[in-house]
Every structure is written in structure tokens, then in C-alpha cells.
Motif scaffolding. Structure first.
Motif, PDB file in Angstrom:
ATOM      1  N   SER A   1      77.188 127.871  36.803  1.00 28.04           N
ATOM      2  CA  SER A   1      75.982 127.853  37.626  1.00 28.04           C
ATOM      3  C   SER A   1      75.311 129.214  37.554  1.00 28.04           C
ATOM      4  N   VAL A   2      74.032 129.221  37.137  1.00 25.48           N
ATOM      5  CA  VAL A   2      73.244 130.451  37.030  1.00 25.48           C
ATOM      6  C   VAL A   2      71.862 130.175  37.619  1.00 25.48           C
ATOM      7  N   ARG A   3      71.507 130.923  38.662  1.00 27.46           N
ATOM      8  CA  ARG A   3      70.176 130.801  39.283  1.00 27.46           C
ATOM      9  C   ARG A   3      69.855 129.346  39.660  1.00 27.46           C
ATOM     10  N   THR A   4      70.755 128.695  40.383  1.00 29.24           N
ATOM     11  CA  THR A   4      70.624 127.330  40.906  1.00 29.24           C
ATOM     12  C   THR A   4      70.675 126.263  39.823  1.00 29.24           C
ATOM     13  N   ASN A   5      70.799 126.616  38.543  1.00 26.66           N
ATOM     14  CA  ASN A   5      70.876 125.641  37.460  1.00 26.66           C
ATOM     15  C   ASN A   5      72.267 125.660  36.851  1.00 26.66           C
ATOM     16  N   ARG A   6      72.624 124.562  36.153  1.00 29.77           N
ATOM     17  CA  ARG A   6      73.960 124.422  35.586  1.00 29.77           C
ATOM     18  C   ARG A   6      73.854 124.215  34.072  1.00 29.77           C
ATOM     19  N   TYR A   7      74.771 124.872  33.354  1.00 30.16           N
ATOM     20  CA  TYR A   7      74.799 124.826  31.899  1.00 30.16           C
ATOM     21  C   TYR A   7      76.235 124.562  31.447  1.00 30.16           C
ATOM     22  N   SER A   8      76.377 123.835  30.339  1.00 27.35           N
ATOM     23  CA  SER A   8      77.712 123.485  29.842  1.00 27.35           C
ATOM     24  C   SER A   8      78.249 124.582  28.938  1.00 27.35           C
ATOM     25  N   VAL A   9      79.590 124.637  28.866  1.00 17.54           N
ATOM     26  CA  VAL A   9      80.314 125.514  27.944  1.00 17.54           C
ATOM     27  C   VAL A   9      81.460 124.693  27.358  1.00 17.54           C
ATOM     28  N   PRO A  10      82.114 125.141  26.271  1.00 16.52           N
ATOM     29  CA  PRO A  10      83.228 124.380  25.705  1.00 16.52           C
ATOM     30  C   PRO A  10      84.326 124.118  26.729  1.00 16.52           C
ATOM     31  N   VAL A  11      84.937 122.925  26.641  1.00 15.26           N
ATOM     32  CA  VAL A  11      85.921 122.504  27.640  1.00 15.26           C
ATOM     33  C   VAL A  11      87.169 123.381  27.630  1.00 15.26           C
ATOM     34  N   ARG A  12      87.440 124.067  26.552  1.00 17.07           N
ATOM     35  CA  ARG A  12      88.636 124.923  26.515  1.00 17.07           C
ATOM     36  C   ARG A  12      88.531 126.104  27.469  1.00 17.07           C
ATOM     37  N   LEU A  13      87.323 126.350  28.005  1.00 16.59           N
ATOM     38  CA  LEU A  13      87.107 127.505  28.874  1.00 16.59           C
ATOM     39  C   LEU A  13      87.119 127.136  30.349  1.00 16.59           C
ATOM     40  N   ILE A  14      87.517 125.915  30.702  1.00 17.02           N
ATOM     41  CA  ILE A  14      87.544 125.486  32.096  1.00 17.02           C
ATOM     42  C   ILE A  14      88.473 126.401  32.890  1.00 17.02           C
ATOM     43  N   GLY A  15      87.967 126.882  34.017  1.00 16.71           N
ATOM     44  CA  GLY A  15      88.736 127.772  34.869  1.00 16.71           C
ATOM     45  C   GLY A  15      88.580 129.242  34.549  1.00 16.71           C
TER      46      GLY A  15
ATOM     47  N   GLU B   1      68.606 127.035  26.020  1.00 17.50           N
ATOM     48  CA  GLU B   1      67.246 127.355  26.444  1.00 17.50           C
ATOM     49  C   GLU B   1      67.197 127.316  27.962  1.00 17.50           C
ATOM     50  N   ARG B   2      66.555 128.292  28.552  1.00 21.19           N
ATOM     51  CA  ARG B   2      66.544 128.408  30.012  1.00 21.19           C
ATOM     52  C   ARG B   2      65.808 127.233  30.639  1.00 21.19           C
ATOM     53  N   LEU B   3      66.395 126.688  31.704  1.00 25.96           N
ATOM     54  CA  LEU B   3      65.800 125.560  32.396  1.00 25.96           C
ATOM     55  C   LEU B   3      64.618 126.026  33.244  1.00 25.96           C
ATOM     56  N   LEU B   4      63.637 125.148  33.390  1.00 24.47           N
ATOM     57  CA  LEU B   4      62.420 125.488  34.118  1.00 24.47           C
ATOM     58  C   LEU B   4      62.529 125.150  35.595  1.00 24.47           C
ATOM     59  N   ALA B   5      63.055 123.959  35.916  1.00 29.25           N
ATOM     60  CA  ALA B   5      63.113 123.509  37.302  1.00 29.25           C
ATOM     61  C   ALA B   5      64.402 123.974  37.971  1.00 29.25           C
ATOM     62  N   LYS B   6      64.381 124.058  39.297  1.00 29.28           N
ATOM     63  CA  LYS B   6      65.575 124.418  40.050  1.00 29.28           C
ATOM     64  C   LYS B   6      66.483 123.208  40.209  1.00 29.28           C
ATOM     65  N   GLY B   7      67.783 123.455  40.202  1.00 25.33           N
ATOM     66  CA  GLY B   7      68.752 122.384  40.373  1.00 25.33           C
ATOM     67  C   GLY B   7      68.908 121.490  39.156  1.00 25.33           C
ATOM     68  N   ALA B   8      68.436 121.925  37.996  1.00 28.95           N
ATOM     69  CA  ALA B   8      68.529 121.111  36.778  1.00 28.95           C
ATOM     70  C   ALA B   8      69.861 121.384  36.069  1.00 28.95           C
ATOM     71  N   VAL B   9      70.189 120.497  35.124  1.00 28.24           N
ATOM     72  CA  VAL B   9      71.450 120.580  34.380  1.00 28.24           C
ATOM     73  C   VAL B   9      71.141 120.440  32.896  1.00 28.24           C
ATOM     74  N   ARG B  10      71.737 121.292  32.076  1.00 26.32           N
ATOM     75  CA  ARG B  10      71.600 121.192  30.625  1.00 26.32           C
ATOM     76  C   ARG B  10      72.998 121.161  30.017  1.00 26.32           C
ATOM     77  N   LEU B  11      73.297 120.062  29.314  1.00 24.68           N
ATOM     78  CA  LEU B  11      74.622 119.855  28.742  1.00 24.68           C
ATOM     79  C   LEU B  11      74.510 119.694  27.233  1.00 24.68           C
ATOM     80  N   ASP B  12      75.478 120.268  26.525  1.00 26.07           N
ATOM     81  CA  ASP B  12      75.559 120.159  25.074  1.00 26.07           C
ATOM     82  C   ASP B  12      76.727 119.242  24.750  1.00 26.07           C
ATOM     83  N   LEU B  13      76.449 118.127  24.063  1.00 28.58           N
ATOM     84  CA  LEU B  13      77.495 117.156  23.759  1.00 28.58           C
ATOM     85  C   LEU B  13      78.628 117.776  22.960  1.00 28.58           C
TER      86      LEU B  13
END
Length: 552
Positions: free
Chosen positions: A346-360, A385-397
Motif C-alpha cells: 500500500s502506497v499513498r492509499t493505492n495498492r500494487y502487486s509484487v511477486p508472491v515470494r516476497l509475502i511478509g 505505472e502510478r495510479l491516478l485515483a485514490k483507493g485503486a489497485v494495480r495487479l500484475d498477473l
């Protein structure tokens, strides 16, 4: 030089501003002893200021309260009443002091403290009454290489089919009118700094005089009433000290908008002439490339009846700009979020995905105006790419593939899959191959085969993998190995239209095995075929085959 000493007398002075003043005087040629005497500091402080724009961290104590604080609202109310009262029937300091004692029960507060507060507060309250002639404009003459203006403006753009509001940064040289523009996803401090840096790099220098600003939050932490005194943010003070910027702040509100009318008009002209109709782009980088091209085209413009163009006047102004600093300044903001169980940060009210091996794990995140970069140590593990709206989520498959190998049933309803489809990364060819694989191997094994194919995107380009899937689907080879083979074959031939291969069977040819593919790279063999006639003598005679012996 006297101005620098006067600035230190302002109550808002901080150690960052002291460092900025020392660095500015040192660039002007002032000796170290003179700097020590002028600012009443030691040689260590001067040395630290010249080595870095940021001072060492010091403990910050909370401001001390005053016995006058409970009575300040009452004083403000009396001063506001005077705005509507006759000129000869307004409060004096003595009358305010007496009313505070009689009506509000004030004790233990001296007359001098009340007088000092009224002297500071009264001009601030009366400044917004409109009693001065705001409609008078005085013509100005700007010296080359000395002045510039900066501002943000909002623009609407259709970004990947969706209309969004972006922020257009503009820095305009006052003498030549040469302007540099840049579009960002936000109007925050990161965009403010990156816009300056881009403009200075394009111009090849920094204005040697003042740059006019309004009261942007990226630079100004507090406006001291209706004066030109500001409490600056520390990062902005360090940034302008690094680049040698001399700021000049306009009066707050609409009454100060005309003080930087050049950049205000420039933003409006640029928006009307280059962003009408609303442009449709796939990324901010694509839009900024177009903006750089438009800025070069505008070098042939003229302002009013000026005899020379922007380009001609800028050619005379450029040699007078200050040289760019050698060392860079980090414009991004650093964060250290922890990865949750959904493999997101979570960064600035938005959420971004990272590789699952980094959980925790706790990662380091560098936030720029239009991009977010995630580091695990010194290794870049994700870039969004930085999200524009607040509370948005960007996930990389791609970040979830290792987890999906263990849980293939979670793929059909995955949010990351829907975002990949919307972004065009998961194409109809993927869906067709997945459907055929599930039909041939079952839902679980077919989905796992698709995930193994998606892992190929890490090593091969997207178009080549899609071409390999199309070729394998046409041949009926529904395995990841077959797709990998055809993808590498497509990479070697560099097929121009991989997405059209699914419905264009005459281009596909037959499916190639690994052995045949290797043999095709060998040179042609012109030797005659070998003969095996000599081996006929080893065969038994017909008589022996009928059961007879071999007699003498």
C-alpha cells in the motif's frame, strides 16, 4: 547579499534554509570566514552546508504555548469588526487590551505581547478587504536569463480509452517566452521536482534570477498571512538550494494570479492549441513525447508584435543561464511498506502487486510522479505505472504465477487476470489455447499448462509467445514445451503479425519437431546415398532357408 542575512531574521527560518543561504553565498564568491561572521556559525556548519543541501537530523521540540493563545480569537474578531466600523471609531491596542481584561478575564498577559500580536495580525486581516487598486497593471521589462514562471494546469486526456484528468507542468522564461511542458499523473511534490529537472535539462541551464511561484503545497508548507513570507517544505528548500533557484512567491488568492500571468496564459494557449480535441494515448510517455515535439514547433511563435520568435530570443538568452549542477538530486519519495498476504503493498492509499515470494517482507519503494519502483535490497522486483485515483489497485498477473501453479483453480476468477485482459496482455489467443488445453487435459492440468506458458513471457517477448501459442494451437500441440519451441522459432523469423496467425492457416505450415528443427540448420548434404549391397553376402541362401543343410 544583505537580503540573505535579512531572510534569516524571518521567524520561519529553518536549518535547511540556513544551508541554502550558505550555499548560495558560496556560489556568489563569499569567503568562508565572511559566511561564518554573517550567519554566526562555525566552520563545521559551513563545511556541512557546502557538502550537502540536507542538514543532519536534529531533535524537533514542540512549539511553546503562550498565555495569549486563548484570547487570540477574540482579538481577531475585534479586528474584523473594525473592517466595517467608521475609520475614527476603530479599536486601538489599548482598547483591545482593556476589553480583554474586562470582558474575557485576561490576566498575566503583558500589554507588549498584545501589541506585538495586533501589529502582526492586523495587516493580515485587512489585506483581503479590496481597498487597494487591484485593477492597475504596471508594464514590466524582463532581463534575459534572469526570470521565469512556474505553474500547474489541469488537462483532460483519453488514456487507454478512459478519460482522465492529468496535470500539466509548465516552466516559462519571462524574457524569451520559451516554455517547457510536461504531463504527470499527479500534481504532488514528485511531479513538481521532476518538472523542474526536465525543464532545466531541456533549456540547458537555470534562470540566474527569480522564479515566480504561487502557493503550491509542494513548495509552501504555510502562508504567513497575506504577505510574501512563506514557510517552505524542507525537501523544496533542499531542492532549490541544489539547483540554485531563487523563488519569488505571489500573493495568495486571486489577487496574486496576475503576478505570473505569463505562465497562466501559456498553459491556456498550449491547452487550446495542442490538446483540442482531447488526445487519445496509450501511456503518459507517449503523450510527453508528443509534448516535447510540440514545444520544439512552438519555437517559431511570436508574442504579439514582437519582431523575433521564441527561438531567436532564446538563442540570445541561453548563454546567460546558470550552469546545471553536476550531481543529481533524487526527486522520488521513499517508502518501506510490508507485503500483505495478497502479495500487495500500500502506497499513498493505492495498492500494487509484487511477486508472491516476497509475502511478509518489508520492501523499499521509490515513488515518482508517474511511476512506482519496488526494490528488494538493490534488486528491482516490480515496476508499476502510478495510479491516478485514490483507493485503486494495480495487479500484475506475472507476480502470481508461482502461487497459481499450486492453486490453478484460482486463475479463472483472479483480479490480476481481468486487469491483464483489460490491458491487452491476455489476448484472445491465450483464451483459445487455454480452452483447448482444458478440453484436452482437464481443467486443472490445462490451467497449469497455461500458467507454464505465461511464465515464458519472462524470457520471450509478448508477440513471440502469442505467435508460438497460435502455431501450437493450429498443430494441436497443447503443451508448454511446444509453445516454447514455436515462440523461439517466431523470434528467429520475427513474424510481423503474430496475432493474425490463429485465423490465417496458410501461413502456419506444419508443426516442426525439435529434431527436424535442428536438422534444418545444417548445410545441405550433396553426397550419394550409401549402398548396402555388400551385406547381401551375409544372408543365408534360399536352400538353407527351406530347411536343407549346406553339404559338400
Amino acid at each position: 547579499m544583505l537580503r540573505c542575512a535579512e531572510e534569516l531574521l524571518v521567524p520561519s527560518t529553518s536549518r535547511v534554509e540556513l544551508y541554502a543561504a550558505i550555499r548560495r553565498d558560496s556560489r556568489a564568491g563569499v569567503s568562508g570566514r565572511e559566511i561564518e561572521r554573517r550567519y554566526k556559525v562555525g566552520w563545521r556548519t559551513v563545511k556541512q552546508a557546502l557538502s550537502s543541501a540536507w542538514p543532519q537530523e536534529r531533535k524537533i521540540y514542540p512549539p511553546r504555548g503562550s498565555k495569549l493563545d486563548p484570547f487570540k480569537p477574540a482579538i481577531d474578531a475585534m479586528l474584523r469588526e473594525d473592517l466595517r466600523a467608521p475609520r475614527k471609531q476603530r479599536h486601538t491596542v489599548k482598547r483591545i487590551f482593556d476589553r480583554l481584561i474586562d470582558e474575557h478575564g485576561m490576566t498575566d498577559v503583558s500589554y507588549g505581547r498584545v501589541r506585538a500580536y495586533v501589529a502582526e495580525r492586523k495587516p493580515q486581516i485587512s489585506a483581503g478587504t479590496g481597498r487597494v487598486f487591484e485593477d492597475v497593471f504596471v508594464p514590466q521589462t524582463h532581463r534575459p536569463g534572469m526570470e521565469a514562471e512556474v505553474d500547474f494546469g489541469e488537462v483532460s486526456v483519453r488514456l487507454r480509452g478512459e478519460q482522465v484528468v492529468l496535470f500539466l507542468f509548465c516552466l516559462r522564461l519571462s524574457f524569451s517566452g520559451r516554455a517547457v511542458h510536461r504531463v504527470f499523473a499527479s500534481g504532488g511534490q514528485e511531479a513538481f521536482f521532476e518538472g523542474h529537472e526536465h525543464a532545466f535539462r531541456v533549456l540547458g541551464g537555470v534562470p540566474a534570477g527569480k522564479i515566480r511561484y504561487d502557493n503550491l503545497r509542494a513548495a509552501v508548507a504555510q502562508v504567513l498571512g497575506f504577505t510574501r513570507q512563506r514557510v517552505e517544505t524542507e525537501r523544496w528548500t533542499a531542492f532549490r538550494s541544489h539547483w540554485g533557484i531563487e523563488p519569488w512567491y505571489c500573493r495568495p488568492g486571486e489577487i496574486g494570479a496576475h503576478e505570473k500571468g505569463g505562465v497562466e496564459g501559456e498553459i491556456g494557449w498550449f491547452r487550446r492549441n495542442h490538446l483540442v480535441p482531447v488526445p487519445e494515448v496509450e501511456s503518459l510517455a507517449e503523450l510527453n513525447e508528443s509534448i516535447d515535439h510540440w514545444d520544439l514547433q512552438d519555437m517559431d511563435r511570436r508574442i504579439g508584435s514582437r519582431p523575433r520568435t521564441f527561438g531567436e530570443m532564446f538563442a540570445a538568452e541561453k548563454p546567460l543561464l546558470q550552469a546545471l549542477p553536476v550531481e543529481p538530486f533524487e526527486t522520488g519519495r521513499w517508502f518501506t511498506p510490508r507485503v500483505d498476504r495478497y502479495s500487495q503493498i500500500s502506497v499513498r492509499t493505492n495498492r500494487y502487486s509484487v511477486p508472491v515470494r516476497l509475502i511478509g517482507r518489508r520492501l523499499r519503494v521509490q515513488l515518482h510522479a508517474s511511476e512506482l519502483v519496488v526494490f528488494d535490497g538493490r534488486t528491482v522486483v516490480a515496476r508499476h505505472e502510478r495510479l491516478l485515483a485514490k483507493g485503486a489497485v494495480r495487479l500484475d498477473l506475472d507476480h502470481y504465477l508461482e502461487g497459481l501453479l499450486r492453486k490453478p483453480g484460482a486463475l479463472p476468477g483472479a483480479t490480476a487476470l481481468e486487469q491483464a485482459r483489460a490491458a491487452g496482455k491476455f489476448t484472445p489467443v491465450h483464451d483459445a489455447w487455454w480452452s483447448a488445453a482444458r478440453k484436452a487435459h482437464g481443467d486443472r492440468d490445462g490451467t497449469r499448462a497455461l500458467i507454464e506458458v505465461l511464465l515464458l513471457h519472462r524470457h520471450l517477448s509478448h508477440d513471440h509467445v502469442v505467435a508460438g501459442m497460435a502455431a501450437a494451437l493450429h498443430a494441436g500441440a497443447l503443451t508448454a514445451d511446444a509453445v516454447a519451441l514455436e515462440a523461439r522459432k517466431s523470434a528467429e523469423t520475427d513474424h510481423p503479425e503474430p496475432l493474425a496467425m490463429l485465423g490465417d492457416s496458410h501461413r502456419l505450415g506444419r508443426f516442426t519437431s525439435l529434431t527436424e528443427r535442428r536438422l534444418t540448420h545444417l548445410p545441405a548434404d550433396s553426397r550419394p546415398l550409401p549402398s548396402i549391397a555388400a551385406y547381401d553376402d551375409l544372408l543365408p541362401s534360399r536352400r538353407a532357408r527351406r530347411g536343407g543343410g549346406i553339404g559338400p
